[in-house]
Design a protein around this motif. Structure first.
Motif, mmCIF file in Angstrom:
data_model
loop_
_atom_site.group_PDB
_atom_site.id
_atom_site.type_symbol
_atom_site.label_atom_id
_atom_site.label_comp_id
_atom_site.label_asym_id
_atom_site.label_seq_id
_atom_site.Cartn_x
_atom_site.Cartn_y
_atom_site.Cartn_z
ATOM 1 N N ASN A 1 9.698 -1.716 0.317
ATOM 2 C CA ASN A 1 8.715 -0.643 0.496
ATOM 3 C C ASN A 1 7.294 -1.176 0.377
ATOM 4 N N VAL A 2 7.068 -2.078 -0.574
ATOM 5 C CA VAL A 2 5.738 -2.665 -0.747
ATOM 6 C C VAL A 2 5.384 -3.524 0.459
ATOM 7 N N LEU A 3 6.329 -4.316 0.947
ATOM 8 C CA LEU A 3 6.081 -5.147 2.132
ATOM 9 C C LEU A 3 5.791 -4.284 3.358
ATOM 10 N N ARG A 4 6.476 -3.144 3.442
ATOM 11 C CA ARG A 4 6.213 -2.211 4.544
ATOM 12 C C ARG A 4 4.788 -1.665 4.456
ATOM 13 N N LEU A 5 4.329 -1.433 3.235
ATOM 14 C CA LEU A 5 2.972 -0.936 3.018
ATOM 15 C C LEU A 5 1.932 -1.993 3.410
ATOM 16 N N VAL A 6 2.224 -3.243 3.116
ATOM 17 C CA VAL A 6 1.334 -4.335 3.537
ATOM 18 C C VAL A 6 1.238 -4.371 5.062
ATOM 19 N N HIS A 7 2.367 -4.173 5.721
ATOM 20 C CA HIS A 7 2.384 -4.139 7.186
ATOM 21 C C HIS A 7 1.531 -2.990 7.712
ATOM 22 N N LYS A 8 1.606 -1.826 7.066
ATOM 23 C CA LYS A 8 0.786 -0.677 7.475
ATOM 24 C C LYS A 8 -0.700 -0.971 7.303
ATOM 25 N N ALA A 9 -1.035 -1.667 6.216
ATOM 26 C CA ALA A 9 -2.440 -2.035 5.990
ATOM 27 C C ALA A 9 -2.941 -2.938 7.108
ATOM 28 N N ARG A 10 -2.119 -3.900 7.508
ATOM 29 C CA ARG A 10 -2.496 -4.798 8.610
ATOM 30 C C ARG A 10 -2.679 -4.006 9.908
ATOM 31 N N GLU A 11 -1.812 -3.025 10.158
ATOM 32 C CA GLU A 11 -1.939 -2.206 11.360
ATOM 33 C C GLU A 11 -3.250 -1.436 11.389
ATOM 34 N N ARG A 12 -3.793 -1.149 10.211
ATOM 35 C CA ARG A 12 -5.080 -0.450 10.113
ATOM 36 C C ARG A 12 -6.261 -1.405 10.251
ATOM 37 N N GLY A 13 -5.982 -2.682 10.447
ATOM 38 C CA GLY A 13 -7.052 -3.658 10.602
ATOM 39 C C GLY A 13 -7.554 -4.241 9.299
ATOM 40 N N ILE A 14 -6.852 -3.975 8.205
ATOM 41 C CA ILE A 14 -7.244 -4.497 6.904
ATOM 42 C C ILE A 14 -6.669 -5.897 6.731
ATOM 43 N N SER A 15 -7.499 -6.807 6.259
ATOM 44 C CA SER A 15 -7.043 -8.170 5.989
ATOM 45 C C SER A 15 -6.443 -8.228 4.591
ATOM 46 N N VAL A 16 -5.357 -8.975 4.447
ATOM 47 C CA VAL A 16 -4.616 -9.009 3.181
ATOM 48 C C VAL A 16 -4.412 -10.446 2.727
ATOM 49 N N ILE A 17 -4.709 -10.697 1.452
ATOM 50 C CA ILE A 17 -4.307 -11.948 0.808
ATOM 51 C C ILE A 17 -3.164 -11.603 -0.129
ATOM 52 N N PHE A 18 -2.002 -12.137 0.173
ATOM 53 C CA PHE A 18 -0.765 -11.805 -0.526
ATOM 54 C C PHE A 18 -0.404 -12.986 -1.419
ATOM 55 N N ILE A 19 -0.568 -12.827 -2.735
ATOM 56 C CA ILE A 19 -0.310 -13.921 -3.672
ATOM 57 C C ILE A 19 1.094 -13.777 -4.231
ATOM 58 N N THR A 20 1.870 -14.849 -4.147
ATOM 59 C CA THR A 20 3.241 -14.793 -4.647
ATOM 60 C C THR A 20 3.789 -16.202 -4.832
ATOM 61 N N HIS A 21 4.901 -16.311 -5.544
ATOM 62 C CA HIS A 21 5.653 -17.563 -5.578
ATOM 63 C C HIS A 21 6.997 -17.369 -4.885
ATOM 64 N N ASN A 22 7.205 -16.179 -4.300
ATOM 65 C CA ASN A 22 8.472 -15.853 -3.652
ATOM 66 C C ASN A 22 8.348 -16.002 -2.135
ATOM 67 N N VAL A 23 8.830 -17.116 -1.619
ATOM 68 C CA VAL A 23 8.731 -17.389 -0.192
ATOM 69 C C VAL A 23 9.497 -16.355 0.626
ATOM 70 N N TYR A 24 10.600 -15.854 0.087
ATOM 71 C CA TYR A 24 11.435 -14.902 0.819
ATOM 72 C C TYR A 24 10.718 -13.570 1.030
ATOM 73 N N HIS A 25 9.735 -13.250 0.188
ATOM 74 C CA HIS A 25 8.929 -12.053 0.395
ATOM 75 C C HIS A 25 7.727 -12.353 1.285
ATOM 76 N N ALA A 26 7.165 -13.549 1.130
ATOM 77 C CA ALA A 26 5.946 -13.889 1.855
ATOM 78 C C ALA A 26 6.202 -14.171 3.332
ATOM 79 N N TYR A 27 7.262 -14.909 3.647
ATOM 80 C CA TYR A 27 7.435 -15.402 5.007
ATOM 81 C C TYR A 27 7.604 -14.283 6.049
ATOM 82 N N PRO A 28 8.370 -13.231 5.773
ATOM 83 C CA PRO A 28 8.527 -12.191 6.804
ATOM 84 C C PRO A 28 7.226 -11.462 7.133
#
Length: 272
Positions: A195-222
């Motif tokens: 759900n959070v990743l879906r929200l990040v995608h929605k933010a990008r669709e609105r033209g918002i730039s996102v810096i996504f900090i994580t150590h989890n490649v499986y969440h970051a890569y998609p």
């Protein structure tokens, strides 16, 4: 506001840049010569294990720390923030792991957090317009795909994923151009993380730039468009998604260890 130095303008499609930034705390080198460039409408993943320097970089981006060396540019202009408020005024919003939410307060009060709409009582006295605040909070959350049971429910009754979504939706509503998300899927279950990743995608669709900090490649890569890897305060490079595989990112984070070979070895031991 802090110092803002004009730089030569041109066809600059970066909304945020850190050029050769270092941060020292006495003799401790927290960051050394790190370059990070965020394009408009992009999700840029900042990856690194514990102690890689991610937290220091976040706080430097958010205006908590000033760089000891290097340049920080926002929309092509060099900046020197004196406080996180100045970064927020430039549209750079940071959502930390603690989310800055008050569990006993309602969704509405947390959504506005001191910026509640007001109306005039008897045409003179400004008072909180709770009806408008509740309607706005519920409506803006619904636009982001978050449907709360009631805008008056305490935030403490929400799940971890719902709280993350509330904090992100709040930042977007108040005009964030850049969202810095600090480990937004940490300690969340699979469904909540999705759900959070879906929200990040929605933010990008609105033209918002996102810096996504994580150590989890499986969440970051998609979700990521590009990736910067940190190790012990230094950048291991920035890569476009088309130029690096998920396995290569994992191996770099593991310090050169071949993850797949390790998995095959462990599975061989289990089969034996």
């Amino acid at each position: 506001m802090g110092t803002q130095v004009k730089t030569p303008s041109g066809s600059n499609d970066y909304i945020l840049q850190m050029e050769g930034v270092s941060k020292f705390f006495g003799t401790v080198i927290a960051l050394k010569n790190v370059t990070l460039r965020l394009r408009r409408g992009e999700v840029h993943c900042l990856l690194g294990d514990n102690g890689a320097g991610k937290s220091t970089l976040i706080k430097t981006l958010a205006g908590v720390h000033k760089p000891s060396e290097g340049r920080y540019l926002v929309e092509g202009d060099e900046v020197s923030f004196e406080s996180p408020r100045e970064a927020l005024d430039c549209g750079i919003a940071t959502v930390y792991q603690d989310l800055a939410l008050v569990p006993l307060m309602s969704v509405t009060r947390n959504f506005f957090a001191g910026r509640e709409p007001t109306k005039r009582l008897f045409g003179v006295i400004p008072v909180l317009d709770m009806r408008l605040a509740a309607y706005t909070a519920a409506n803006k959350l619904a636009e982001m795909g978050i449907h709360v049971r009631s805008p008056h429910q305490p935030v403490g009754t929400m799940s971890g994923g719902e709280r993350q979504s509330l904090a992100i939706a709040r930042a977007i509503h108040f005009g964030a151009k850049v969202l810095i998300l600090d480990e937004p899927t940490a300690a969340l279950g699979v469904k909540q993380s999705c759900n959070v990743l879906r929200l990040v995608h929605k933010a990008r669709e609105r033209g918002i730039s996102v810096i996504f900090i994580t150590h989890n490649v499986y969440h970051a890569y998609p979700i990521g468009d590009s990736f910067t890897l940190l190790n012990r305060g230094q950048s291991m490079g920035t890569f476009a998604k088309n130029d690096i595989s998920k396995e290569e990112v994992l191996n770099m984070m593991a310090g050169g260890t071949d993850i797949q070979s390790l998995v095959d070895e462990l599975e061989g031991h289990q089969a034996a």
